[in-house]
Design a protein around this motif. Structure first.
Motif, PDB file in Angstrom:
ATOM      1  N   SER A   2      54.126  41.044  36.897  1.00 35.65           N
ATOM      2  CA  SER A   2      54.195  39.557  35.973  1.00 35.65           C
ATOM      3  C   SER A   2      54.619  38.427  37.100  1.00 35.65           C
ATOM      4  O   SER A   2      54.344  37.294  36.808  1.00 35.65           O
ATOM      5  CB  SER A   2      55.344  39.821  35.023  1.00 35.65           C
ATOM      6  N   LYS A   3      55.504  38.709  38.178  1.00 34.44           N
ATOM      7  CA  LYS A   3      55.833  37.737  38.800  1.00 34.44           C
ATOM      8  C   LYS A   3      54.587  36.844  39.519  1.00 34.44           C
ATOM      9  O   LYS A   3      54.534  35.823  39.650  1.00 34.44           O
ATOM     10  CB  LYS A   3      56.783  38.386  39.993  1.00 34.44           C
ATOM     11  N   GLN A   4      53.656  37.888  40.032  1.00 35.23           N
ATOM     12  CA  GLN A   4      52.539  37.336  40.595  1.00 35.23           C
ATOM     13  C   GLN A   4      51.806  36.509  39.737  1.00 35.23           C
ATOM     14  O   GLN A   4      51.134  35.395  39.955  1.00 35.23           O
ATOM     15  CB  GLN A   4      51.637  38.364  41.119  1.00 35.23           C
ATOM     16  N   THR A   5      51.451  36.941  38.414  1.00 32.79           N
ATOM     17  CA  THR A   5      50.810  36.361  37.261  1.00 32.79           C
ATOM     18  C   THR A   5      51.297  34.866  37.167  1.00 32.79           C
ATOM     19  O   THR A   5      50.587  33.835  37.018  1.00 32.79           O
ATOM     20  CB  THR A   5      50.639  37.155  36.052  1.00 32.79           C
ATOM     21  N   LYS A   6      52.636  34.763  37.275  1.00 34.56           N
ATOM     22  CA  LYS A   6      53.250  33.493  36.877  1.00 34.56           C
ATOM     23  C   LYS A   6      53.191  32.556  38.051  1.00 34.56           C
ATOM     24  O   LYS A   6      52.989  31.266  37.755  1.00 34.56           O
ATOM     25  CB  LYS A   6      54.830  33.403  36.652  1.00 34.56           C
ATOM     26  N   THR A   7      52.910  32.855  39.224  1.00 30.32           N
ATOM     27  CA  THR A   7      52.597  31.732  40.102  1.00 30.32           C
ATOM     28  C   THR A   7      51.535  31.486  40.376  1.00 30.32           C
ATOM     29  O   THR A   7      51.169  30.649  41.029  1.00 30.32           O
ATOM     30  CB  THR A   7      53.166  32.390  41.440  1.00 30.32           C
ATOM     31  N   MET A   8      50.460  32.356  39.958  1.00 26.60           N
ATOM     32  CA  MET A   8      48.897  32.032  40.058  1.00 26.60           C
ATOM     33  C   MET A   8      48.574  31.368  38.923  1.00 26.60           C
ATOM     34  O   MET A   8      48.657  31.460  37.762  1.00 26.60           O
ATOM     35  CB  MET A   8      48.346  33.226  39.999  1.00 26.60           C
ATOM     36  N   GLU A   9      47.984  30.077  39.174  1.00 26.85           N
ATOM     37  CA  GLU A   9      47.433  29.063  38.014  1.00 26.85           C
ATOM     38  C   GLU A   9      46.110  29.685  37.668  1.00 26.85           C
ATOM     39  O   GLU A   9      45.690  29.457  36.412  1.00 26.85           O
ATOM     40  CB  GLU A   9      47.079  27.899  38.644  1.00 26.85           C
ATOM     41  N   THR A  10      45.128  30.146  38.332  1.00 27.94           N
ATOM     42  CA  THR A  10      43.781  30.733  37.863  1.00 27.94           C
ATOM     43  C   THR A  10      44.028  31.879  36.753  1.00 27.94           C
ATOM     44  O   THR A  10      44.659  32.790  37.482  1.00 27.94           O
ATOM     45  CB  THR A  10      42.923  31.051  39.258  1.00 27.94           C
ATOM     46  N   LYS A  11      43.407  31.775  36.001  1.00 29.77           N
ATOM     47  CA  LYS A  11      43.185  33.184  35.317  1.00 29.77           C
ATOM     48  C   LYS A  11      42.074  33.363  34.718  1.00 29.77           C
ATOM     49  O   LYS A  11      40.919  32.492  34.620  1.00 29.77           O
ATOM     50  CB  LYS A  11      44.086  32.828  33.719  1.00 29.77           C
ATOM     51  N   ILE A  12      41.599  34.710  34.634  1.00 33.22           N
ATOM     52  CA  ILE A  12      40.124  35.010  34.369  1.00 33.22           C
ATOM     53  C   ILE A  12      39.899  34.896  33.035  1.00 33.22           C
ATOM     54  O   ILE A  12      41.028  35.847  32.400  1.00 33.22           O
ATOM     55  CB  ILE A  12      39.712  36.324  35.193  1.00 33.22           C
ATOM     56  N   ASP A  13      39.208  34.286  32.321  1.00 34.16           N
ATOM     57  CA  ASP A  13      38.984  34.377  30.985  1.00 34.16           C
ATOM     58  C   ASP A  13      37.805  35.708  30.238  1.00 34.16           C
ATOM     59  O   ASP A  13      38.190  36.365  29.223  1.00 34.16           O
ATOM     60  CB  ASP A  13      38.346  33.225  30.369  1.00 34.16           C
ATOM     61  N   VAL A  14      37.045  35.706  31.246  1.00 30.58           N
ATOM     62  CA  VAL A  14      35.761  36.746  31.063  1.00 30.58           C
ATOM     63  C   VAL A  14      35.569  37.576  32.114  1.00 30.58           C
ATOM     64  O   VAL A  14      35.182  36.790  33.116  1.00 30.58           O
ATOM     65  CB  VAL A  14      34.595  36.046  30.262  1.00 30.58           C
ATOM     66  N   MET A  15      35.420  38.959  32.064  1.00 27.34           N
ATOM     67  CA  MET A  15      34.646  39.674  33.192  1.00 27.34           C
ATOM     68  C   MET A  15      33.683  40.340  32.480  1.00 27.34           C
ATOM     69  O   MET A  15      33.744  40.884  31.662  1.00 27.34           O
ATOM     70  CB  MET A  15      35.896  40.738  33.435  1.00 27.34           C
ATOM     71  N   ILE A  16      32.562  40.231  33.340  1.00 24.26           N
ATOM     72  CA  ILE A  16      31.333  40.865  33.319  1.00 24.26           C
ATOM     73  C   ILE A  16      31.234  42.257  33.744  1.00 24.26           C
ATOM     74  O   ILE A  16      31.410  42.179  35.064  1.00 24.26           O
ATOM     75  CB  ILE A  16      29.959  40.023  33.304  1.00 24.26           C
ATOM     76  N   VAL A  17      31.089  43.376  33.253  1.00 25.87           N
ATOM     77  CA  VAL A  17      30.885  44.621  33.865  1.00 25.87           C
ATOM     78  C   VAL A  17      29.553  45.313  33.388  1.00 25.87           C
ATOM     79  O   VAL A  17      29.179  44.702  32.218  1.00 25.87           O
ATOM     80  CB  VAL A  17      31.984  45.449  33.721  1.00 25.87           C
TER      81      VAL A  17
END
Length: 116
Positions: A2-17
């Motif tokens: 969670s610490k890493q997620t808070k510092t990162m602005e980029t979020k992935i909305d959709v992942m195609i697999v």
């Protein structure tokens, strides 16, 4: 995590697999033409499916796959390696709990013939 997620602005909305030769690249390319969508800079975003990449952290992923993108838009990426990678899916969902996953499958006989 969670610490890493808070510092990162980029979020992935959709992942195609999906399976190989199941039109995942075509779908990503088509969605990437929409003015409110950004896609990765590489063919596959293997960050979650490869241990060595995941261990480098989220800021490294942001630099490698999403440098120079407009983060106010929807971010869509793909990785066919996640289709059969439970640990990778768990990492991805653990990092981005609200991510949407699109799965592409294909008739296995047609897929094998196409790969041949």
């Amino acid at each position: 995590m969670s610490k890493q997620t808070k510092t990162m602005e980029t979020k992935i909305d959709v992942m195609i697999v999906g399976s190989q030769k199941a039109a995942t690249t075509g779908l990503l390319t088509l969605l990437g033409t929409h003015p409110e969508v950004e896609i990765q800079t590489h063919t596959e975003c293997v960050f979650f499916s490869k241990n060595d990449e995941f261990n480098r952290g989220l800021e490294w992923m942001r630099w490698k796959y999403f440098s120079g993108i407009n983060e106010s838009r929807k971010i869509i990426t793909k990785d066919i390696n996640l289709f059969r990678n439970r640990a990778g899916i768990e990492r991805m969902v653990g990092t981005f709990p609200r991510i949407q996953i699109v799965t592409m499958i294909r008739n296995p006989v047609d897929r094998a013939y196409s790969a041949f």
